[in-house]
Design a protein around this motif. Structure first.
Motif, short mmCIF file in Angstrom:
data_model
loop_
_atom_site.label_atom_id
_atom_site.label_comp_id
_atom_site.label_asym_id
_atom_site.label_seq_id
_atom_site.Cartn_x
_atom_site.Cartn_y
_atom_site.Cartn_z
N LEU A 35 -95.81 20.94 -11.58
CA LEU A 35 -95.00 21.22 -12.69
C LEU A 35 -94.36 19.65 -13.20
N TYR A 36 -93.82 19.06 -12.09
CA TYR A 36 -92.93 18.08 -12.34
C TYR A 36 -92.55 16.25 -12.44
N ASP A 37 -94.01 16.38 -12.97
CA ASP A 37 -94.02 15.18 -13.58
C ASP A 37 -92.81 14.69 -14.97
N LEU A 43 -89.87 18.59 -20.03
CA LEU A 43 -90.04 19.62 -20.99
C LEU A 43 -89.39 20.96 -20.35
N PHE A 44 -89.00 20.95 -18.97
CA PHE A 44 -88.37 21.73 -17.83
C PHE A 44 -86.60 21.35 -19.03
N GLU A 45 -86.41 20.13 -19.59
CA GLU A 45 -85.03 20.24 -19.37
C GLU A 45 -84.57 20.95 -21.15
N GLU A 52 -83.92 32.14 -25.70
CA GLU A 52 -84.61 33.44 -24.78
C GLU A 52 -84.54 32.34 -22.87
N TYR A 53 -84.53 31.30 -22.85
CA TYR A 53 -83.76 30.75 -20.99
C TYR A 53 -82.63 31.08 -20.72
N GLY A 54 -81.62 31.89 -20.62
CA GLY A 54 -80.81 31.64 -19.98
C GLY A 54 -80.21 31.44 -18.51
N LEU A 160 -79.36 25.14 -5.79
CA LEU A 160 -80.04 25.10 -6.85
C LEU A 160 -80.59 26.29 -8.25
N GLY A 161 -79.80 26.41 -9.13
CA GLY A 161 -81.11 26.91 -10.21
C GLY A 161 -82.16 28.19 -9.45
N SER A 162 -82.11 28.21 -9.07
CA SER A 162 -83.20 29.31 -8.67
C SER A 162 -85.14 28.90 -7.68
N GLY A 165 -86.71 30.96 -5.56
CA GLY A 165 -87.28 32.37 -6.38
C GLY A 165 -88.79 31.13 -6.24
N ASN A 166 -89.04 30.37 -7.05
CA ASN A 166 -90.28 29.58 -6.36
C ASN A 166 -91.13 29.37 -5.17
N PHE A 167 -90.42 30.09 -4.70
CA PHE A 167 -91.61 30.00 -2.94
C PHE A 167 -91.68 31.66 -2.79
N ALA A 205 -88.43 34.56 -22.15
CA ALA A 205 -88.07 33.62 -20.97
C ALA A 205 -88.96 32.85 -20.89
N TYR A 206 -90.11 33.05 -20.37
CA TYR A 206 -91.17 32.39 -20.01
C TYR A 206 -92.36 32.89 -21.21
N ASP A 207 -92.39 32.88 -22.17
CA ASP A 207 -92.99 32.64 -22.61
C ASP A 207 -92.85 32.47 -23.96
N ALA A 215 -96.49 24.38 -23.23
CA ALA A 215 -96.45 23.33 -23.00
C ALA A 215 -95.72 22.66 -21.43
N PHE A 216 -95.16 23.44 -21.11
CA PHE A 216 -95.20 22.31 -19.65
C PHE A 216 -95.87 23.53 -18.66
N ASN A 217 -96.50 24.22 -18.77
CA ASN A 217 -97.99 25.24 -18.18
C ASN A 217 -98.69 24.44 -18.01
N THR A 281 -100.10 29.30 -11.70
CA THR A 281 -99.46 28.03 -11.53
C THR A 281 -98.23 28.18 -11.31
N GLU A 282 -96.96 29.13 -11.09
CA GLU A 282 -96.04 28.92 -10.81
C GLU A 282 -95.35 31.49 -10.48
N SER A 283 -94.68 31.49 -9.14
CA SER A 283 -93.70 32.85 -9.39
C SER A 283 -92.32 32.29 -9.55
N SER A 284 -91.93 33.11 -10.03
CA SER A 284 -89.79 33.05 -9.98
C SER A 284 -89.90 34.52 -9.79
N HIS A 285 -89.16 34.73 -8.61
CA HIS A 285 -88.39 35.86 -8.27
C HIS A 285 -87.09 35.89 -8.48
C1 AVJ Z 1 -86.76 25.67 -11.85
C2 AVJ Z 1 -87.01 27.34 -11.03
C3 AVJ Z 1 -85.70 27.18 -12.69
O1 AVJ Z 1 -88.41 29.65 -12.15
O2 AVJ Z 1 -87.10 29.32 -14.01
C4 AVJ Z 1 -88.95 28.04 -16.32
C5 AVJ Z 1 -88.47 27.14 -13.57
N1 AVJ Z 1 -90.55 27.87 -14.97
N2 AVJ Z 1 -89.45 27.97 -16.96
C6 AVJ Z 1 -87.82 29.25 -13.23
C7 AVJ Z 1 -89.46 27.39 -14.98
C8 AVJ Z 1 -90.64 28.29 -15.93
C9 AVJ Z 1 -87.85 27.43 -12.74
N3 AVJ Z 1 -86.57 27.44 -12.29
#
Ligand code: AVJ
Length: 322
Positions: A35-37, A43-45, A52-54, A160-162, A165-167, A205-207, A215-217, A281-285
């Motif tokens: 996701l991080y090109d 987009l992540f910034e 919504e994304y705290g 940092l940044g959790s 949680g993506n593992f 936060a994720y939608d 767009a990020f996804n 494409t991603e899990s965020s635990h």
């Molecule tokens: C980069 C790990 C903080 O899992 O929340 C943000 C990436 N994915 N929105 C997360 C992400 C969708 C993110 N981290």
């Protein structure tokens, strides 16, 4: 008229992962690291400043408020290694606190040269901090930093940044154990973990309503179009965020709006999607506090201290290698 630029040297690892992930029987998947090109990182910034994304703000608040406490628990001289340099913004508080007591080396480890340069620019002005960037995979870079350590020096690893949680569990424990293996007893790992919170809040936060996370996804498909000359029609796919109760993670998927076939020439691949079929494409635990102590313990660390943000439940965990 639009012109298409063909990439001559496509990334072989991306090709292999696309082939593997999109030919999986059952759930198709693509690794979240792609996701991080440059586009995805930007987009992540933007995501990180959405109301919504705290998560990112909670991480930054904790580091800003508690850097002196955190640093006070270390045993100098300390060398700092950061897995994923990010923008460098939240690391500033820690480096400034550390450099009030000692001269330090800061070693950001990052596969993106763009990110590495950004971080050097952001943090290059702090007196008493020497920056040594490593353009490497996390564990390779960490082993190199560890190999250069001098006698009596403590390593502080920042993760940092959790991102942990993506593992997908148990890959999170495995990764922490690999970090532990690069360290010696008494070294420290400052681990940021996003905590459990109401599902409604997580889905927002994720939608997000602006569609930045969408767009990020979807940029993952755009990236495969750019780099592997594929023909994903982005209008025929949509972003989905859902909470998986069984594992306690938010999952991002990309859902096919109809039955369709996509060709990916650089991977010598053609993939058929059923209507509503998804690519995971991603899990965020989202962690509970006991769970954090448990995975830390299983990986050979003890939890020395924990700082928690009340506004957006998030924890900084100072783990010490045993
Ligand atoms: C980069 C790990 C903080 O899992 O929340 C943000 C990436 N994915 N929105 C997360 C992400 C969708 C993110 N981290």
């Amino acid at each position: 008229m639009a012109t298409q630029t063909l990439t001559t040297s496509a990334n072989p690892e991306l090709i292999a992962d696309v082939r593997l992930g999109l030919t999986m029987p059952g759930q198709k998947e693509l690794p979240s690291k792609y996701l991080y090109d440059d586009v995805g990182s930007k987009l992540f910034e933007v995501i990180s400043v959405l109301p919504e994304y705290g998560l990112t703000r909670a991480d930054e608040r904790l580091l800003q408020q508690h850097s002196e406490d955190i640093v006070g628990r270390l045993t100098p001289p300390t060398t700092v290694a950061e897995l994923g340099s990010g923008s460098g913004k939240k690391t500033r508080w820690l480096l400034e606190a550390l450099s009030r007591h000692q001269n330090i080396s800061y070693c950001p480890i990052e596969i993106s040269r763009t990110a590495l340069n950004m971080c050097k620019r952001e943090l290059g002005d702090i007196e008493a901090v020497r920056i040594l960037g490593f353009e490497r995979e996390y564990l390779d870079g960490l082993m190199e930093v560890a190999a250069r350590r001098r006698d009596g020096e403590q390593l502080l690893v920042l993760f940092l940044g959790s991102t942990i949680g993506n593992f997908e569990h148990p890959a999170d424990v495995k990764f922490l154990r690999q970090i532990r293996e690069a360290l010696v007893a008494g070294d420290a790992l400052l681990l940021g973990t996003d905590l459990e919170k109401p599902i409604r809040q997580l889905i927002d936060a994720y939608d997000d309503p602006l569609g930045v996370t969408a767009a990020f996804n979807l940029n993952l498909l755009a990236r495969i179009n750019r780099e592997l000359d594929a023909d994903f029609n982005l209008e025929q796919f949509e972003h989905v965020a859902r909470f998986n109760q069984d594992v306690g993670s938010v999952e991002m998927h990309i859902r096919s709006r109809k039955k369709q076939t996509v060709t990916i020439p650089a991977a010598d691949l053609s993939v058929t999607f059923a209507e509503a079929e998804t690519i995971w494409t991603e899990s965020s635990h989202k962690y509970s506090l006991p769970e954090i102590s448990r995975i830390a313990g299983n990986a050979g660390f003890r939890c020395d201290a924990q700082w928690i943000d009340e506004e957006w439940p998030f924890a900084e965990n100072l783990l010490i290698a045993e």
